[in-house]
Design a protein around this motif. Structure first.
Motif, mmCIF file in Angstrom:
data_model
loop_
_atom_site.group_PDB
_atom_site.id
_atom_site.type_symbol
_atom_site.label_atom_id
_atom_site.label_comp_id
_atom_site.label_asym_id
_atom_site.label_seq_id
_atom_site.Cartn_x
_atom_site.Cartn_y
_atom_site.Cartn_z
ATOM 1 N N TRP A 1 -37.865 19.509 21.251
ATOM 2 C CA TRP A 1 -37.248 20.187 20.112
ATOM 3 C C TRP A 1 -37.806 19.685 18.784
ATOM 4 N N SER B 1 -28.565 11.086 13.586
ATOM 5 C CA SER B 1 -28.465 11.472 14.991
ATOM 6 C C SER B 1 -29.621 12.395 15.338
ATOM 7 N N GLU C 1 -29.410 15.298 16.766
ATOM 8 C CA GLU C 1 -29.070 16.678 16.416
ATOM 9 C C GLU C 1 -29.408 16.980 14.956
ATOM 10 N N VAL D 1 -33.182 17.410 14.576
ATOM 11 C CA VAL D 1 -33.650 18.727 15.007
ATOM 12 C C VAL D 1 -33.331 19.781 13.948
ATOM 13 N N TYR E 1 -34.306 26.957 24.143
ATOM 14 C CA TYR E 1 -33.044 26.327 24.522
ATOM 15 C C TYR E 1 -32.746 26.554 26.005
#
Length: 447
Positions: A35, A83, A85, A88, A202
């Motif tokens: 990612w 983090s 996330e 990304v 995904y």
């Protein structure tokens, strides 16, 4: 403008060497790490043509400033991400910033310099800077990650982006369109073109995670298909489509773009496999990995110098076939090296072959993709080709590496599986490339 282009190009390759360090910091597996690579290229490629339309609507200076600020803020966010996330998300925003800023920057250069030798020289500088950025991304990533830490591969560009913002504000005129109807923005088309590869990525990545329900992956893949179908329908009905479907009436152009997708998929996959093998498998540090990949950079520079001569002598189709064959041989070498558990030196032939694949294949495909265009469609044809390159690379990484490094799907060597899938894709590309025009056809078209 070239400074902006340099750091945008660097961001395409600079993360490769740093990926293992990022994975260690956030305790993320190699499968999910894709990612960090594909998030940037998918949003950049998906929104690229939408960014070009924004320049017509807002004016080049405003569009350039908006995209550059977004890119800089996203780079800062990536460097400070608490983090995985957030990292990304920052990479997705970096890609969006690239898509908005880059078309306006190139249009600015074209219009600043009159047609002729001055414009050719300016565009040559622009192209050279982009190539240097891609090449130096490998070396810079190793040095920065080894001595400063992976966060600085994003943070180091922020002050230079500030320089670009100030320079663009002071040196470029406010050219916001006035007194004429603005170009309508095909926002649904741009969003669907970006959503399709994002959902596909995904779905593939999550399919390889044993902790994820299979229905989540299935839903994402179905969503990707629906987004693709929706994009075609929106473009067919839009009064001002982002990609006029009539552009694909030319079979040679369609074949060139399809082949570009398959070749870029293998090339982008190879960069990631080199990095994972050197660092995760052999235990070589980021600095050593960056230095080992320097022959790839040198070979790529040599190919960029030599290929134009062969292009005029042999024709574009021959160069494309050489590029596809070189890339396929490189992936075979990668697979054999992994199965034999060989040392880093055995990857050097694969790196040289990948450089040849990129030099011969991509240049030849670009030539065919814009052949026969006019002033009315040259820009759109170029945008479609660049989008095919970026989205193909991102989708290839998601599919080949996603399946290869998915223990939930198989127990075979991940490098061998990813390399095998890339070879299959290149074989399909060679079949499609048979429909490309030969040297005689292109010469007739030019006349």
């Amino acid at each position: 403008m070239s400074m902006l282009q340099f750091f945008i190009a660097v961001d395409v390759t600079v993360v490769n060497i740093a990926l293992p360090s990022i994975g260690t910091a956030f305790e993320v597996s190699g499968n999910a790490l894709t990612w960090v690579v594909v998030g940037y290229t998918i949003t950049g490629g998906g929104l690229l043509m939408l960014g070009g339309r924004l320049g017509d609507l807002w004016g080049r200076q405003r569009t350039l400033l908006t995209g550059t600020v977004l890119f800089g803020v996203a780079s800062l966010l990536a460097g400070l991400a608490p983090s995985f996330e957030i990292l990304v998300i920052a990479r997705l925003l970096q890609g969006a910033g690239e898509a908005v800023a880059l078309p306006a920057a190139m249009a600015t250069i074209v219009l600043l310099f009159p047609e002729g030798s001055r414009r050719s020289r300016a565009l040559s500088v622009w192209a050279a800077v982009a190539s240097c950025g891609l090449v130096l991304g490998f070396a810079l990533s190793g040095i920065i990650t080894a001595y400063l830490g992976w966060r600085w591969i994003f943070l180091i560009s922020v002050p230079f982006i500030l320089v670009v913002v100030v320079a663009a504000f002071l040196l470029l005129e406010n050219d916001r369109p006035a007194g004429r109807s603005p170009v309508r923005l095909d926002l649904p088309g741009g969003l669907l073109l970006t959503a399709c590869p994002l959902l596909f990525t995904y779905g593939v990545v999550e399919a390889g995670e044993s902790s994820t329900s299979i229905w989540v992956s299935v839903a994402a893949l179905v969503g990707a298909v629906l987004a693709g179908v929706g994009f075609v329908r929106v473009e067919a009905r839009s009064p001002n489509p982002m990609v006029p479907l009539g552009l694909f009436a030319d079979r040679a152009r369609v074949s060139a773009n399809l082949t570009t997708i398959l070749l870029s998929a293998a090339l982008s996959t190879s960069f990631l496999l080199f990095t994972f093998y050197l660092q995760d498998h052999l235990g070589i540090g980021p600095l050593g990995s960056g230095l080992i990949m320097l022959p790839l950079a040198v070979a790529l520079i040599a190919a960029s110098v030599l290929v134009p001569r062969f292009l005029t002598r042999w024709g574009a189709r021959a160069c494309v076939m050489i590029g596809l064959s070189s890339a396929a041989c490189a992936m075979v070498v990668v697979g054999l090296v992994a199965l034999l558990d060989a040392g880093a030196a055995w990857l050097l032939p694969a790196m040289v072959l990948i450089a040849a694949g990129m030099g011969f294949g991509i240049v030849g495909l670009q030539y065919i993709a814009v052949s026969g265009t006019t002033d009315d469609d040259a820009g759109i044809a170029s945008g479609v080709q660049r989008a095919a390159d970026q989205l193909g690379g991102a989708s290839g990484v998601a599919l080949y590496v996603g399946i290869g490094f998915a223990p939930a799907l198989h127990s075979a060597d991940p490098f061998a599986i990813a390399a095998l899938l890339a070879v299959v894709g290149l074989g399909v590309g060679a079949i499609v490339a048979q429909r490309l025009p030969g040297a005689e056809s292109l010469q007739a078209t030019a006349k």
